[in-house]
Design an enzyme around this catalytic site. Structure first.
Site, mmCIF file in Angstrom:
data_model
loop_
_atom_site.group_PDB
_atom_site.id
_atom_site.type_symbol
_atom_site.label_atom_id
_atom_site.label_comp_id
_atom_site.label_asym_id
_atom_site.label_seq_id
_atom_site.Cartn_x
_atom_site.Cartn_y
_atom_site.Cartn_z
ATOM 1 N N PRO A 167 -0.852 -43.261 13.385
ATOM 2 C CA PRO A 167 -2.064 -42.446 13.215
ATOM 3 C C PRO A 167 -1.879 -41.270 12.273
ATOM 4 O O PRO A 167 -2.849 -40.587 11.936
ATOM 5 C CB PRO A 167 -2.334 -41.958 14.643
ATOM 6 N N ASP A 203 4.426 -47.480 4.030
ATOM 7 C CA ASP A 203 5.726 -48.145 3.991
ATOM 8 C C ASP A 203 6.738 -47.563 4.978
ATOM 9 O O ASP A 203 7.736 -48.199 5.294
ATOM 10 C CB ASP A 203 6.306 -48.060 2.575
ATOM 11 N N ARG A 252 -0.236 -31.014 0.323
ATOM 12 C CA ARG A 252 -0.829 -32.150 1.032
ATOM 13 C C ARG A 252 -2.317 -31.952 1.297
ATOM 14 O O ARG A 252 -3.076 -32.925 1.420
ATOM 15 C CB ARG A 252 -0.072 -32.396 2.343
#
Length: 488
Positions: free
Chosen positions: A128, A186, A284
Site C-alpha cells: 500500500p 519492483d 517526493r
C-alpha cells in the site's frame, strides 16, 4: 470422457471433446469444444474462442453457463477494469437443453482448463506504500475480479513495512501455492527473490513462479515482460499473463562484499543515476516529476567520481577496456556448514580475462532486463536469461548532450551515443571512489531501487546500509528465478 468425432473432413479437423445443440441468445446453436481448445458456436452468427488464450474460467448461472473470456484488442480502447490496456471482456453465455448436458459441459470445460497447468492458489502481496499508494485500489478493482473469474484461490497479504514480504517467503510453506504475485513496484519482487534464496530449500522454492502487477514507481520488470510481446504495462495485461500460467526464467545477480550478499534481478547504479534515484526522495511531494526536476539539478551541478570497474566481457565485447594481469578479484570465503540458502554462482573467475575501465565516471549502470522503469529503456539489448548483465558507462559528457541523453532513455537510443559505452559482462567488480571536485565526499550505490551503500557526506549517510562504500563483486547465475510471463 466420451469423445465425439466430426463426420466431415476427419483428417483435417481436430477431435471433438463435446458438441451439443444449445440456446444462445434464445435461439438454437451448435456449440463444440475441440481437443485443440477451440470453443465454437454455429447459429445465427459464428463465434469462436480459444481455451488456451481467451478463456479464463466459467461459472454456472442457473440453467446457463457463462464462459469468461478476455480477447486481445487490435487497437485502443479500455481493458478489463478502468485502465487502458490490450484486452476486452468477451464472455460467451449458452444454455444446454438438459441438466445432464450442462453437467457434461462443466466437466469438459473444467478438465480442459485444468490440463493447461494454470495456477490454482496464489499468495498475493499488496504494497500500500508504493508509487501513488494505489495498490489496494488496483488489486480490488482490476486484479481480484480477474483472478476470481479464473477460479484461483487467493491468500492476500498486505505488506506492513520494508522487508515484510521477504520475512514471509523465507519461512512460508511453498507447497501450498502455485505462485506468488506482487501488486507493487519492483521492490516487493526483489524482497521475494531474496527471501526465497535465503531458504534452506532454495532450489525447490525458486521453482515457484513470481508474478508482478504494476502498482509502484518503477515497474521495470513487468514493463520488460509485457513490452517484449508488444503489450502495454497495465494491471489487466499483467494479471491475464499470470492466469494463463506461462513462465520464463530470469537471471539473478549476486552482489557480494565479504560474506554479505544481496541478490539483484533488475540493476545496480553508481554515480548520476543512483544520485537521481535516491537523492530525489527529498522531493517526493512532487510525485513522478521529482525525477526530472532533480535530474536537471544534478546535470547543472554535475558530479564525477574517481574509481575503477573491472569486468569479464561477454563474447564479442572483448575490445572494451584495458586488459589487466591482476583483476584483484577474490573468490568468496568458504561456505560454512551452518550457512543456509543460495551462496552465489558456482564459477571460477580468477583465471579468466579481466578488463578494466578507470575513472573518473559520471555514471555506471548495470542492467539485467531492458526497462529500468515504465519510461526508461536503460538497456535495450538486455535479455532475461542470457547469463550476462548489460553495462552502461558514461565517463565524460557535455551538459547539453547529457540532457539529450536523459531524454533518449525513453526509447533506448542513448546507447548509440559516442559518449556511452554499452556492453555485456559475465562478472563485474566496482571499486567506488570519492568525488573529483570534493574528495571528502563519496557517492551512493543503488541496487533495484534500494540503497546498497552510502559513502561519506552523502544523502542520509547516517543511516545504516547493507554494505560499505567499498569494493564489491557481482556474478550472474543464468535463469535462476522463475517468473509468470506472457507467452513469447
Amino acid at each position: 470422457m466420451e469423445v465425439y468425432v466430426m463426420d466431415h473432413d476427419q483428417q483435417s479437423s481436430p477431435a471433438v471433446i463435446i458438441t451439443d445443440l444449445v440456446f444462445v441468445d434464445d435461439v438454437y446453436a451448435v456449440v463444440t469444444l475441440t481437443a485443440d481448445g477451440e470453443l465454437r458456436s454455429v447459429g445465427q452468427e459464428r463465434r469462436q474462442l480459444t481455451m488456451k488464450k481467451d478463456v479464463i474460467g466459467f461459472v454456472v448461472e442457473g440453467k446457463q453457463i457463462r464462459v469468461k473470456a478476455v480477447v486481445e484488442r487490435g487497437g485502443g480502447g479500455i481493458c478489463c477494469g478502468e485502465s487502458d490496456g490490450d484486452f476486452t471482456r468477451k464472455d460467451f453465455v449458452f444454455e444446454p437443453l438438459y441438466e445432464d448436458a450442462k453437467n457434461r459441459w462443466c466437466y469438459s470445460l473444467r478438465r480442459y482448463l485444468d490440463s493447461l497447468g494454470r495456477p490454482k492458489r496464489l499468495l498475493v502481496f499488496v504494497n500500500p506504500f508504493g508509487g501513488k499508494k494505489s495498490a489496494n485500489k488496483i488489486f480490488v478493482k482490476e486484479v481480484k475480479p480477474l483472478l476470481e473469474d479464473a477460479d484461483i484461490q487467493l491468500d492476500v497479504q498486505e505488506t506492513k513495512y520494508q522487508l515484510h514480504a521477504k520475512e514471509i517467503v523465507r519461512s512460508m510453506d511453498v507447497s501450498k501455492y502455485d505462485g506468488i504475485v506482487c501488486v507493487s513496484g519492483d521492490g516487493v519482487l526483489v524482497e521475494v527473490v531474496n527471501g526465497l534464496l535465503e531458504r534452506e530449500d532454495w532450489r525447490n522454492a525458486l521453482k515457484l513462479p513470481i508474478g508482478m502487477v504494476p502498482a509502484g514507481t518503477g515497474n521495470g520488470m513487468i514493463k520488460s515482460l509485457l513490452d517484449s510481446v508488444g503489450l502495454r504495462c497495465c494491471a489487466s495485461s499483467a494479471t491475464i499473463s499470470i492466469i494463463r500460467g506461462h513462465k520464463r526464467s530470469v537471471d539473478v545477480a549476486t552482489i557480494s562484499q565479504g560474506t554479505t550478499k544481496f541478490f539483484s534481478v533488475l540493476m545496480l547504479a553508481w554515480g548520476l543515476v543512483a544520485d537521481i534515484d535516491i537523492e530525489s526522495e527529498k522531493f517526493r511531494w512532487m510525485g513522478s516529476a521529482r525525477i526530472d526536476f532533480y535530474a536537471l539539478q544534478r546535470i547543472l551541478c554535475l558530479r564525477q567520481y574517481n574509481g575503477r570497474i573491472l569486468f569479464i566481457p561477454a563474447p564479442g565485447f572483448e575490445s572494451y577496456g584495458q586488459l589487466v594481469s591482476n583483476s584483484l578479484y577474490k573468490e568468496p570465503p568458504p561456505i560454512s556448514d551452518k550457512e543456509l540458502g543460495y551462496q552465489g554462482p558456482d564459477a571460477k573467475f580468477e583465471d579468466l580475462e579481466w578488463r578494466e575501465i578507470k575513472g573518473p565516471f559520471v555514471s555506471v549502470w548495470l542492467h539485467n532486463v531492458p526497462w529500468g522503469a515504465e519510461n526508461t529503456l536503460a538497456a535495450p539489448d538486455a535479455k532475461f536469461s542470457d547469463g550476462f548483465l548489460d553495462l552502461v558507462v558514461l565517463k565524460t559528457c557535455p551538459k547539453l548532450v547529457l540532457l539529450s541523453l536523459l531524454r533518449q532513455l525513453s526509447d533506448g537510443t542513448h546507447v548509440h551515443s559516442p559518449y556511452v559505452s554499452y556492453l555485456k559482462v559475465k562478472a563485474f567488480v566496482l571499486e567506488p571512489g570519492a568525488r573529483v571536485d570534493e574528495p571528502d565526499k563519496e557517492g551512493i550505490i543503488d541496487s533495484d531501487g534500494e540503497v546498497l551503500a552510502r559513502g561519506r557526506k552523502t544523502y542520509k549517510c547516517d543511516q545504516k546500509a547493507l554494505m560499505s562504500y567499498d569494493k564489491l563483486q557481482i556474478t550472474v547465475d543464468q535463469g535462476l528465478a522463475t517468473l509468470f510471463s506472457p507467452e513469447y
